[in-house]
Design a protein around this motif. Structure first.
Motif, mmCIF file in Angstrom:
data_model
loop_
_atom_site.group_PDB
_atom_site.id
_atom_site.type_symbol
_atom_site.label_atom_id
_atom_site.label_comp_id
_atom_site.label_asym_id
_atom_site.label_seq_id
_atom_site.Cartn_x
_atom_site.Cartn_y
_atom_site.Cartn_z
ATOM 1 N N GLU A 147 0.817 -1.231 0.000
ATOM 2 C CA GLU A 147 0.000 0.000 0.000
ATOM 3 C C GLU A 147 0.843 1.269 0.000
ATOM 4 O OE1 GLU A 147 -3.172 1.315 -0.093
ATOM 5 O OE2 GLU A 147 -3.609 -0.640 -0.976
ATOM 6 N N GLU A 148 1.930 1.209 0.801
ATOM 7 C CA GLU A 148 2.784 2.389 0.907
ATOM 8 C C GLU A 148 3.412 2.722 -0.440
ATOM 9 O OE1 GLU A 148 6.614 3.830 3.523
ATOM 10 O OE2 GLU A 148 5.578 1.996 4.108
ATOM 11 N N LYS A 149 3.893 1.688 -1.140
ATOM 12 C CA LYS A 149 4.511 1.916 -2.448
ATOM 13 C C LYS A 149 3.478 2.422 -3.446
ATOM 14 C CE LYS A 149 7.403 0.396 -6.089
ATOM 15 N NZ LYS A 149 8.346 -0.544 -6.634
ATOM 16 N N ARG A 150 2.312 1.825 -3.411
ATOM 17 C CA ARG A 150 1.270 2.234 -4.351
ATOM 18 C C ARG A 150 0.893 3.707 -4.135
ATOM 19 N NH1 ARG A 150 -3.748 -0.959 -6.648
ATOM 20 N NH2 ARG A 150 -5.079 0.791 -7.152
ATOM 21 N N ARG A 151 0.746 4.079 -2.868
ATOM 22 C CA ARG A 151 0.399 5.477 -2.582
ATOM 23 C C ARG A 151 1.514 6.424 -3.035
ATOM 24 N NH1 ARG A 151 -2.285 3.578 2.030
ATOM 25 N NH2 ARG A 151 -0.452 3.879 3.333
ATOM 26 N N TYR A 152 2.765 5.980 -2.872
ATOM 27 C CA TYR A 152 3.904 6.788 -3.324
ATOM 28 C C TYR A 152 3.855 6.984 -4.845
ATOM 29 C CZ TYR A 152 8.577 7.856 -4.984
ATOM 30 O OH TYR A 152 9.625 8.427 -5.671
ATOM 31 N N ALA A 158 1.111 9.343 -5.731
ATOM 32 C CA ALA A 158 1.441 10.723 -5.363
ATOM 33 C C ALA A 158 2.436 11.346 -6.339
ATOM 34 C CB ALA A 158 1.996 10.753 -3.946
ATOM 35 N N ARG A 159 3.248 10.497 -6.981
ATOM 36 C CA ARG A 159 4.212 11.006 -7.969
ATOM 37 C C ARG A 159 3.551 11.375 -9.289
ATOM 38 N NH1 ARG A 159 10.052 9.063 -9.217
ATOM 39 N NH2 ARG A 159 9.478 10.583 -10.786
ATOM 40 N N THR A 160 2.286 11.020 -9.441
ATOM 41 C CA THR A 160 1.623 11.160 -10.738
ATOM 42 C C THR A 160 0.733 12.405 -10.746
ATOM 43 O OG1 THR A 160 1.587 8.740 -10.826
ATOM 44 C CG2 THR A 160 0.240 9.898 -12.452
ATOM 45 N N PRO A 161 1.127 13.448 -11.478
ATOM 46 C CA PRO A 161 0.339 14.688 -11.467
ATOM 47 C C PRO A 161 -1.136 14.491 -11.806
ATOM 48 C CG PRO A 161 2.460 15.078 -12.479
ATOM 49 C CD PRO A 161 2.383 13.596 -12.233
ATOM 50 N N LEU A 162 -1.460 13.523 -12.650
ATOM 51 C CA LEU A 162 -2.884 13.316 -12.967
ATOM 52 C C LEU A 162 -3.618 12.588 -11.846
ATOM 53 C CD1 LEU A 162 -2.961 12.646 -16.830
ATOM 54 C CD2 LEU A 162 -3.441 14.754 -15.585
ATOM 55 N N GLY A 163 -2.900 12.193 -10.795
ATOM 56 C CA GLY A 163 -3.543 11.750 -9.570
ATOM 57 C C GLY A 163 -3.984 10.311 -9.504
ATOM 58 N N ARG A 164 -3.607 9.521 -10.494
ATOM 59 C CA ARG A 164 -3.975 8.100 -10.452
ATOM 60 C C ARG A 164 -2.961 7.314 -11.264
ATOM 61 N NH1 ARG A 164 -5.976 6.344 -15.366
ATOM 62 N NH2 ARG A 164 -6.657 7.971 -16.787
ATOM 63 N N LEU A 165 -2.870 6.031 -10.979
ATOM 64 C CA LEU A 165 -2.056 5.148 -11.824
ATOM 65 C C LEU A 165 -2.865 4.822 -13.082
ATOM 66 C CD1 LEU A 165 -0.435 2.876 -9.098
ATOM 67 C CD2 LEU A 165 0.432 4.977 -10.155
ATOM 68 N N GLY A 166 -2.159 4.308 -14.088
ATOM 69 C CA GLY A 166 -2.831 4.072 -15.369
ATOM 70 C C GLY A 166 -3.580 2.750 -15.418
ATOM 71 N N ASP A 205 2.324 8.476 -19.071
ATOM 72 C CA ASP A 205 2.620 8.207 -17.657
ATOM 73 C C ASP A 205 1.900 9.122 -16.679
ATOM 74 O OD1 ASP A 205 3.896 10.587 -18.158
ATOM 75 O OD2 ASP A 205 5.751 10.040 -17.137
ATOM 76 N N GLY A 206 0.884 9.829 -17.157
ATOM 77 C CA GLY A 206 0.153 10.738 -16.262
ATOM 78 C C GLY A 206 1.026 11.859 -15.724
ATOM 79 N N GLY A 207 2.198 12.031 -16.326
ATOM 80 C CA GLY A 207 3.103 13.113 -15.914
ATOM 81 C C GLY A 207 4.149 12.691 -14.883
ATOM 82 N N MET A 208 4.204 11.385 -14.598
ATOM 83 C CA MET A 208 5.105 10.905 -13.535
ATOM 84 C C MET A 208 6.574 11.296 -13.780
ATOM 85 S SD MET A 208 5.716 6.959 -12.419
ATOM 86 C CE MET A 208 4.240 6.609 -11.514
ATOM 87 N N TYR A 209 7.021 11.192 -15.023
ATOM 88 C CA TYR A 209 8.438 11.400 -15.321
ATOM 89 C C TYR A 209 8.903 12.826 -15.005
ATOM 90 C CZ TYR A 209 12.771 11.833 -17.974
ATOM 91 O OH TYR A 209 14.058 12.074 -18.351
ATOM 92 N N VAL A 210 8.061 13.785 -15.286
ATOM 93 C CA VAL A 210 8.505 15.181 -15.118
ATOM 94 C C VAL A 210 8.334 15.676 -13.692
ATOM 95 C CG1 VAL A 210 8.066 15.800 -17.521
ATOM 96 C CG2 VAL A 210 6.252 16.148 -15.820
ATOM 97 N N ASN A 211 7.780 14.825 -12.821
ATOM 98 C CA ASN A 211 7.427 15.290 -11.478
ATOM 99 C C ASN A 211 8.576 15.127 -10.491
ATOM 100 O OD1 ASN A 211 6.062 16.184 -9.251
ATOM 101 N ND2 ASN A 211 4.818 14.337 -9.028
ATOM 102 N N LEU A 212 9.537 16.066 -10.543
ATOM 103 C CA LEU A 212 10.631 15.994 -9.583
ATOM 104 C C LEU A 212 10.217 16.580 -8.241
ATOM 105 C CD1 LEU A 212 13.533 15.260 -8.944
ATOM 106 C CD2 LEU A 212 14.239 17.478 -9.846
ATOM 107 N N GLN A 213 9.617 17.758 -8.246
ATOM 108 C CA GLN A 213 9.171 18.372 -6.979
ATOM 109 C C GLN A 213 8.137 19.445 -7.254
ATOM 110 O OE1 GLN A 213 12.395 20.639 -5.078
ATOM 111 N NE2 GLN A 213 13.567 20.381 -6.952
#
Ligand SMILES: NC(=O)C1=CN([C@@H]2O[C@H](COP(=O)(O)OP(=O)(O)OC[C@H]3O[C@@H](n4cnc5c(N)ncnc54)[C@H](O)[C@@H]3O)[C@@H](O)[C@H]2O)C=CC1
Ligand SMILES: C[C@H](O)[C@@H]1OC(=O)[C@H](O)[C@@H]1O
Length: 254
Positions: free
Chosen positions: A202-207, A210-218, A246-254
């Motif tokens: 669960e912890e990994k999934r939530r992480y 959270a890294r995905t700007p579109l707010g969900r996994l694909g 990727d819902g924006g995951m790659y560009v989401n550094l901070q």
């Protein structure tokens, strides 16, 4: 608008996940579809039933993509049934998560063979057929965001995905003169069987969410539009490209 009307599309590893969604999506866009699958006959049958429910013809061919003979057999069977090949979606892959220092050599070798050698043989077999047909074609390889970034438990996997992306760049050059386009899609984290166990944490999934700007996994269906687009004539001037999905995951550094 149906983007693949009258075309024959081949998809590897299509009994589940992204491959299954791509195969059904291609049928919904007007293509006859041949699927390669590795083991579960009932999953392949259900994929073919969905292709036929979309009003198109389907063919399931069993085989291990790590074996070069699987590729020549798959293409030959598709040509026999549908008369040619217009699109190859090289999708089959494995990702057995494992730490680096005690990674078994057989896990490394199997992952390389399935993910990279398998893609190579499939694209080569399809290319030979497309060149003989003389009407061009399209290759879409399922690479990954992992072609661009690392993973602690994916040291054997990420090089294969970088390799698949590189394969599309080189085949784009080798095959451009034949009117054959070669591109890759780079999915982020898509909820499929490949990561079911990993994301049961669960912890990994939530992480990852959270890294995905579109707010969900694909979902596998999120990959259909990008794959169908690259496969289709809408992308007639696109080759050697890589499309992050990727819902924006790659560009989401901070
Ligand atoms: N799910 C994700 O987050 C991501 C997946 N990918 C890639 O997407 C592709 C599809 O994976 P998913 O749909 O996610 O998982 P999945 O596990 O549902 O699909 C993989 C498919 O490949 C097939 N396969 C495995 N070994 C094979 C072999 N030796 N010969 C023929 N088929 C074989 C499996 O039977 C399965 O149907 C893989 O290449 C994977 O690396 C890339 C980025 C992210
Ligand atoms: C299997 C992983 O969850 C998935 O595969 C990839 O290629 C991405 O790196 C995701 O982590």
């Amino acid at each position: 608008m149906k983007l693949l009307e009258g075309k024959t599309v081949l998809v590897t590893g299509a009994s589940t996940g992204i491959g299954r969604a791509a195969a059904i999506g291609a049928a919904q866009h007007g293509a006859n579809v041949a699927i390669n699958y590795h083991s579960r006959d009932e999953d392949a049958e259900s994929c073919i039933a969905a292709i036929e429910a979309a009003g198109r013809r389907g063919l399931a061919v069993k085989g291990d993509v790590a074996d070069a003979a699987t590729a020549t057999d798959f293409v030959a069977r598709a040509v026999d049934r549908f008369g040619g090949v217009d699109v190859m979606v090289s999708n089959a892959g494995i990702c057995p998560f494992h730490a680096f220092l005690d990674m078994p050599a057989e896990t490394v070798e199997r992952t390389f063979r399935v993910n990279l050698h398998g893609a190579y043989y499939m694209v080569q077999a399809a290319a030979r057929q497309m060149v003989e047909q003389g009407r061009g074609g399209s290759m879409v390889a399922v690479s990954s965001i992992s072609a661009l970034v690392g993973g602690e438990f994916q040291t054997h996997y990420t090089p294969t995905k970088a390799g698949v992306h590189s394969l599309m760049q080189s085949t784009a050059i080798a095959l451009g003169k034949h009117g054959i386009r070669c591109n890759s899609v780079l999915p982020g984290t898509i909820l499929t069987e490949i990561n079911k166990d990993d994301l049961a944490d669960e912890e990994k999934r939530r992480y990852m969410e959270a890294r995905t700007p579109l707010g969900r996994l694909g979902q596998p269906e999120d990959m259909v539009g990008p794959i169908v687009f690259l496969a289709s004539d809408m992308a007639a001037y696109v080759t050697g490209a890589a499309l992050l999905v990727d819902g924006g995951m790659y560009v989401n550094l901070q």
